[in-house]
Design an enzyme around this catalytic site. Structure first.
Site, PDB file in Angstrom:
ATOM      1  N   GLN A  11      -5.957 -70.823 -10.425  1.00  0.00           N
ATOM      2  CA  GLN A  11      -7.391 -70.843 -10.723  1.00  0.00           C
ATOM      3  C   GLN A  11      -7.635 -71.343 -12.142  1.00  0.00           C
ATOM      4  O   GLN A  11      -6.935 -70.952 -13.068  1.00  0.00           O
ATOM      5  CB  GLN A  11      -7.959 -69.433 -10.548  1.00  0.00           C
ATOM      6  CG  GLN A  11      -9.456 -69.365 -10.480  1.00  0.00           C
ATOM      7  CD  GLN A  11      -9.949 -68.023  -9.954  1.00  0.00           C
ATOM      8  OE1 GLN A  11      -9.176 -67.251  -9.399  1.00  0.00           O
ATOM      9  NE2 GLN A  11     -11.229 -67.751 -10.125  1.00  0.00           N
ATOM     10  N   ARG A 114      -7.106 -61.917  -0.861  1.00  0.00           N
ATOM     11  CA  ARG A 114      -6.873 -61.797  -2.308  1.00  0.00           C
ATOM     12  C   ARG A 114      -8.131 -62.203  -3.064  1.00  0.00           C
ATOM     13  O   ARG A 114      -8.563 -61.510  -3.999  1.00  0.00           O
ATOM     14  CB  ARG A 114      -5.699 -62.693  -2.709  1.00  0.00           C
ATOM     15  CG  ARG A 114      -5.323 -62.698  -4.188  1.00  0.00           C
ATOM     16  CD  ARG A 114      -4.236 -63.734  -4.414  1.00  0.00           C
ATOM     17  NE  ARG A 114      -3.578 -63.617  -5.698  1.00  0.00           N
ATOM     18  CZ  ARG A 114      -3.863 -64.338  -6.766  1.00  0.00           C
ATOM     19  NH1 ARG A 114      -4.863 -65.219  -6.721  1.00  0.00           N
ATOM     20  NH2 ARG A 114      -3.177 -64.196  -7.894  1.00  0.00           N
ATOM     21  N   GLN A 238       1.993 -58.912  -8.326  1.00  0.00           N
ATOM     22  CA  GLN A 238       1.402 -60.014  -9.089  1.00  0.00           C
ATOM     23  C   GLN A 238      -0.008 -59.734  -9.588  1.00  0.00           C
ATOM     24  O   GLN A 238      -0.382 -60.137 -10.688  1.00  0.00           O
ATOM     25  CB  GLN A 238       1.422 -61.291  -8.233  1.00  0.00           C
ATOM     26  CG  GLN A 238       1.226 -62.556  -9.037  1.00  0.00           C
ATOM     27  CD  GLN A 238       0.471 -63.616  -8.259  1.00  0.00           C
ATOM     28  OE1 GLN A 238      -0.678 -63.433  -7.869  1.00  0.00           O
ATOM     29  NE2 GLN A 238       1.113 -64.731  -8.021  1.00  0.00           N
TER      30      GLN A 238
END
Length: 293
Positions: A11, A114, A238
């Protein structure tokens, strides 16, 4: 044969119009159709016509995943294969796909969940820091509550994440050339993401992983692994863990890598790798025109 790593950006690398030049490829057309059935909206439409949505986590992450997966597919169709893969944050999902750990639809369904959990996260702040004393930064982080090193990108560029107060305190307490607050919905890659990470873990547990065909360097543990259970466990950490990209960059030559191909929009990762491991040959495949013969 030149030992090559493929790396995939996350991102922040998204760009208006990305992936549109791939529409004429049959492989891409099929992937876009599959993505629309999973997401309920068109990736090319968002990338072409909705810059406001493309910058929102909910859309950014699936769009990047789809476009980067298509580019990886087209690379493989042309006979190119990596010896090792890695991805930055969201990019790790593309790396796992490219390594054969899960199929395209399975990965996209995970990325969709997510993105939904991360879009809903609130109450935090992230800031990019450029130009500072690295040791001083680490020492100050250890003394400042509610702020962590989210993206350890290079000795000269990192992203911190935490509460607004923690981020402000840290920026005020070190000498930094430039500090840029990021337009994100939450404190990504920090312990403050624990509630979202716990919800996402439920989705992750139900997804079967297979052993990777090539080693993967994970964000939270930048050592090569191929075992399915190891890669899944690393991925589960993560969302709250730091992206250790500086260490990944340094590890590449240690693994005998000679060339790195960044697959996806922009040149952020090759720029970071150049700072840490400048001896590597660096290439970028951002769109159809960059695909090798």
């Amino acid at each position: 044969m030149t030992k090559t790593a493929w790396v995939f950006p996350g991102q922040g690398s998204q760009a208006v119009g990305m992936g549109v030049d791939l529409l004429t490829h049959p492989t891409a057309a099929a992937k876009y159709q599959t993505a629309q059935s999973i997401l309920g909206w068109s990736v090319p439409d968002i990338c072409q016509n909705h810059e406001d949505k493309l910058s929102r986590t909910l859309y950014t992450q699936p769009c990047l995943y789809v476009v980067e997966c298509i580019l990886a597919d087209l690379m493989q169709e042309r006979g190119h294969q990596p010896h090792l893969v890695a991805g930055h944050s969201l990019g790790e999902y593309v790396a796992l796909y490219a390594a054969g750990v899960f199929d395209f639809a399975t990965g996209l369904a995970l990325v969709k969940r997510r993105a939904e959990f991360m879009e809903d996260a609130a109450g935090g702040q992230m800031a990019a820091l450029i130009g500072f004393n690295y040791e001083q930064l680490l020492a100050q982080l250890a003394q400042t509550p509610n702020v962590v090193l989210a993206n350890d990108n290079s000795d000269a560029q990192v992203v911190i994440s935490g509460t607004p107060e923690g981020v402000e305190t840290l920026i005020a307490s070190i000498k930094v050339k430039r500090a840029v607050k990021l337009n994100v919905s939450g404190p990504f890659h920090s312990p403050l993401m624990a509630p979202a990470a716990a919800e996402f873990q439920k989705a992750l547990e139900s997804v079967p992983f297979t052993d990777a065909k090539v080693p993967v360097l994970s964000n939270v543990e930048p050592t090569p692994a191929t075992a399915a259970e190891v890669l899944k466990e690393r991925l589960s950490q993560q969302m709250t863990g730091s992206v250790r990209w500086r260490e990944i960059s340094a590890q590449l030559p240690q693994e005998g890598i000679e060339k790195v191909v960044e697959i996806g929009p922009g040149k952020v990762l090759t720029g970071l790798i150049k700072r840490t491991s400048g001896q590597l040959v660096l290439e970028n495949v951002s769109g159809a025109a960059d695909l090798p013969g």
